[in-house]
Design an enzyme around this catalytic site. Structure first.
Site, PDB file in Angstrom:
ATOM      1  N   GLY A  46       0.867  -1.166   0.000  1.00 31.42           N
ATOM      2  CA  GLY A  46       0.000   0.000   0.000  1.00 31.42           C
ATOM      3  C   GLY A  46       0.902   1.213   0.000  1.00 31.42           C
ATOM      4  O   GLY A  46       1.860   1.262  -0.769  1.00 31.42           O
ATOM      5  N   GLU A  47       0.670   2.127   0.893  1.00 32.97           N
ATOM      6  CA  GLU A  47       1.524   3.311   1.006  1.00 32.97           C
ATOM      7  C   GLU A  47       2.088   3.316   2.421  1.00 32.97           C
ATOM      8  O   GLU A  47       1.335   3.473   3.387  1.00 32.97           O
ATOM      9  CB  GLU A  47       0.670   4.553   0.706  1.00 32.97           C
ATOM     10  CG  GLU A  47       1.455   5.793   0.417  1.00 32.97           C
ATOM     11  CD  GLU A  47       2.443   5.631  -0.743  1.00 32.97           C
ATOM     12  OE1 GLU A  47       2.125   4.974  -1.748  1.00 32.97           O
ATOM     13  OE2 GLU A  47       3.560   6.164  -0.612  1.00 32.97           O
ATOM     14  N   SER A  48       3.390   3.113   2.511  1.00 33.10           N
ATOM     15  CA  SER A  48       3.970   2.925   3.849  1.00 33.10           C
ATOM     16  C   SER A  48       3.791   4.143   4.749  1.00 33.10           C
ATOM     17  O   SER A  48       3.600   4.005   5.956  1.00 33.10           O
ATOM     18  CB  SER A  48       5.446   2.543   3.746  1.00 33.10           C
ATOM     19  OG  SER A  48       6.146   3.462   2.946  1.00 33.10           O
ATOM     20  N   CYS A  78       6.032  -5.454   0.130  1.00 27.70           N
ATOM     21  CA  CYS A  78       6.182  -4.121  -0.454  1.00 27.70           C
ATOM     22  C   CYS A  78       6.170  -3.048   0.642  1.00 27.70           C
ATOM     23  O   CYS A  78       7.118  -2.958   1.409  1.00 27.70           O
ATOM     24  CB  CYS A  78       5.135  -3.911  -1.547  1.00 27.70           C
ATOM     25  SG  CYS A  78       5.633  -2.609  -2.694  1.00 27.70           S
ATOM     26  N   ARG A 105      12.889   3.161  -0.538  1.00 26.16           N
ATOM     27  CA  ARG A 105      11.521   3.248  -1.068  1.00 26.16           C
ATOM     28  C   ARG A 105      11.537   3.626  -2.544  1.00 26.16           C
ATOM     29  O   ARG A 105      12.438   4.318  -2.999  1.00 26.16           O
ATOM     30  CB  ARG A 105      10.721   4.331  -0.344  1.00 26.16           C
ATOM     31  CG  ARG A 105      10.313   3.998   1.045  1.00 26.16           C
ATOM     32  CD  ARG A 105       9.431   5.116   1.626  1.00 26.16           C
ATOM     33  NE  ARG A 105       8.119   5.148   0.976  1.00 26.16           N
ATOM     34  CZ  ARG A 105       7.363   6.232   0.899  1.00 26.16           C
ATOM     35  NH1 ARG A 105       7.770   7.380   1.398  1.00 26.16           N
ATOM     36  NH2 ARG A 105       6.188   6.180   0.311  1.00 26.16           N
ATOM     37  N   ILE A 134       5.377  -3.061  -7.797  1.00 26.07           N
ATOM     38  CA  ILE A 134       4.592  -1.830  -8.009  1.00 26.07           C
ATOM     39  C   ILE A 134       5.172  -0.736  -7.116  1.00 26.07           C
ATOM     40  O   ILE A 134       5.025  -0.783  -5.895  1.00 26.07           O
ATOM     41  CB  ILE A 134       3.108  -2.064  -7.665  1.00 26.07           C
ATOM     42  CG1 ILE A 134       2.544  -3.236  -8.480  1.00 26.07           C
ATOM     43  CG2 ILE A 134       2.292  -0.791  -7.917  1.00 26.07           C
ATOM     44  CD1 ILE A 134       1.169  -3.702  -8.042  1.00 26.07           C
ATOM     45  N   ARG A 135       5.827   0.222  -7.726  1.00 27.02           N
ATOM     46  CA  ARG A 135       6.535   1.269  -6.960  1.00 27.02           C
ATOM     47  C   ARG A 135       7.264   0.621  -5.769  1.00 27.02           C
ATOM     48  O   ARG A 135       7.124   1.031  -4.617  1.00 27.02           O
ATOM     49  CB  ARG A 135       5.577   2.357  -6.492  1.00 27.02           C
ATOM     50  CG  ARG A 135       5.076   3.218  -7.663  1.00 27.02           C
ATOM     51  CD  ARG A 135       4.165   4.332  -7.212  1.00 27.02           C
ATOM     52  NE  ARG A 135       4.871   5.219  -6.317  1.00 27.02           N
ATOM     53  CZ  ARG A 135       4.371   5.702  -5.179  1.00 27.02           C
ATOM     54  NH1 ARG A 135       3.175   5.388  -4.791  1.00 27.02           N
ATOM     55  NH2 ARG A 135       5.078   6.514  -4.457  1.00 27.02           N
ATOM     56  N   HIS A 171       4.633  -8.403  -4.705  1.00 26.94           N
ATOM     57  CA  HIS A 171       3.274  -8.679  -4.206  1.00 26.94           C
ATOM     58  C   HIS A 171       2.828 -10.107  -4.515  1.00 26.94           C
ATOM     59  O   HIS A 171       2.119 -10.328  -5.504  1.00 26.94           O
ATOM     60  CB  HIS A 171       2.282  -7.736  -4.895  1.00 26.94           C
ATOM     61  CG  HIS A 171       2.354  -6.320  -4.430  1.00 26.94           C
ATOM     62  ND1 HIS A 171       1.576  -5.824  -3.411  1.00 26.94           N
ATOM     63  CD2 HIS A 171       3.112  -5.296  -4.848  1.00 26.94           C
ATOM     64  CE1 HIS A 171       1.845  -4.550  -3.217  1.00 26.94           C
ATOM     65  NE2 HIS A 171       2.777  -4.197  -4.081  1.00 26.94           N
ATOM     66  N   GLU A 173       0.516 -11.688  -3.166  1.00 34.17           N
ATOM     67  CA  GLU A 173      -0.955 -11.771  -3.021  1.00 34.17           C
ATOM     68  C   GLU A 173      -1.671 -11.378  -4.309  1.00 34.17           C
ATOM     69  O   GLU A 173      -2.869 -11.592  -4.444  1.00 34.17           O
ATOM     70  CB  GLU A 173      -1.423 -10.914  -1.831  1.00 34.17           C
ATOM     71  CG  GLU A 173      -1.520  -9.415  -2.071  1.00 34.17           C
ATOM     72  CD  GLU A 173      -0.184  -8.690  -2.130  1.00 34.17           C
ATOM     73  OE1 GLU A 173       0.872  -9.343  -2.078  1.00 34.17           O
ATOM     74  OE2 GLU A 173      -0.203  -7.440  -2.255  1.00 34.17           O
TER      75      GLU A 173
HETATM   76  N1  GLN Z   1       5.678   2.916  -2.920  1.00 36.18           N
HETATM   77  C1  GLN Z   1       5.026   2.421  -1.740  1.00 36.18           C
HETATM   78  C2  GLN Z   1       5.703   2.940  -0.481  1.00 36.18           C
HETATM   79  O1  GLN Z   1       6.771   3.431  -0.550  1.00 36.18           O
HETATM   80  C3  GLN Z   1       5.001   0.914  -1.710  1.00 36.18           C
HETATM   81  C4  GLN Z   1       4.224   0.402  -2.892  1.00 36.18           C
HETATM   82  C5  GLN Z   1       3.502  -0.879  -2.661  1.00 36.18           C
HETATM   83  O2  GLN Z   1       3.298  -1.336  -1.536  1.00 36.18           O
HETATM   84  N2  GLN Z   1       3.066  -1.439  -3.748  1.00 36.18           N
HETATM   85  O3  GLN Z   1       5.153   2.856   0.565  1.00 36.18           O
END
Ligand code: GLN
Length: 192
Positions: A46-48, A78, A105, A134-135, A171, A173
């Site tokens: 997600g977004e840390s 992630c 990150r 993903i990112r 990921h 999942e």
């Molecule tokens: N870019 C997100 C972060 O730095 C991580 C991306 C993800 O969990 N797919 O938190």
């Protein structure tokens, strides 16, 4: 066996579905009392920054930190890997900080630079694992006690284990390959 999935933000539903496919009792964790009686915890992607501030806001951070220090198995994917790390390149994230890894990150660029790679992961057997990035972050360094489980073709470390803590930059999942979740359940059960 009961596995919690931190459900503050991010791809928690997909982890719950993967665990259900493996026949394990699982529940989303949003509140402190839901951390009681777990055999393991998954910290999703997600977004840390968001996950970290929600964990602080809902008073989950200290308890999750102490559960990890007391040996509760945890699997971070992630953003979840970023949260497990002791050292994060970006100081805007307060991590749980229990794995002896340094992570960077957004190490591969922006959303459009997301990619899939066939990863050899020897502990999962011969067949390469479909790694969805993903990112994604990468592992810059792992101290002694950290086993690097997967690398990209250029040698970049993207999955690691430290005793009962497991982390992947990708990921699992979001794939149909359940081997990494099964590996985590084997750690929880003491088979690995
Ligand atoms: N870019 C997100 C972060 O730095 C991580 C991306 C993800 O969990 N797919 O938190």
């Amino acid at each position: 066996m009961k596995i919690g999935v931190l459900a503050s933000q991010g791809a928690f539903a997909e982890h719950i579905a993967a665990l259900q496919q493996l026949g394990v009792e699982t529940l989303p964790v949003r509140l402190l009392e839901e951390l009681t009686g777990l055999d393991g915890l998954i910290i999703p992607g997600g977004e840390s920054t968001s996950i970290s501030s929600l964990m602080l806001g809902y008073n989950l951070m200290d308890e999750i930190r102490s559960l990890a220090k007391n040996g509760l198995p945890m699997f971070g994917t992630c953003a979840g890997m970023i949260l497990l790390a002791k050292r994060v390149s970006d100081l805007s994230v307060e991590p749980i900080g229990v794995m002896e890894i340094t992570v960077k990150r957004n190490a591969f660029g922006r959303q459009k630079d997301s990619f899939e790679a066939k990863l050899p992961i020897p502990v999962l057997g011969e067949k390469p694992f479909p790694g969805i990035f993903i990112r994604a972050p990468l592992i810059e360094h792992g101290n002694s006690g950290v086993e690097i489980l997967a690398r990209l073709a250029d040698g970049t470390s993207v999955a690691a284990r430290q005793e009962k803590l497991l982390a992947s930059a990708f990921h699992p999942e979001l794939t149909n390959d359940l081997r990494l979740h099964q590996y985590f359940l084997d750690i929880v059960a003491g088979r690995q």
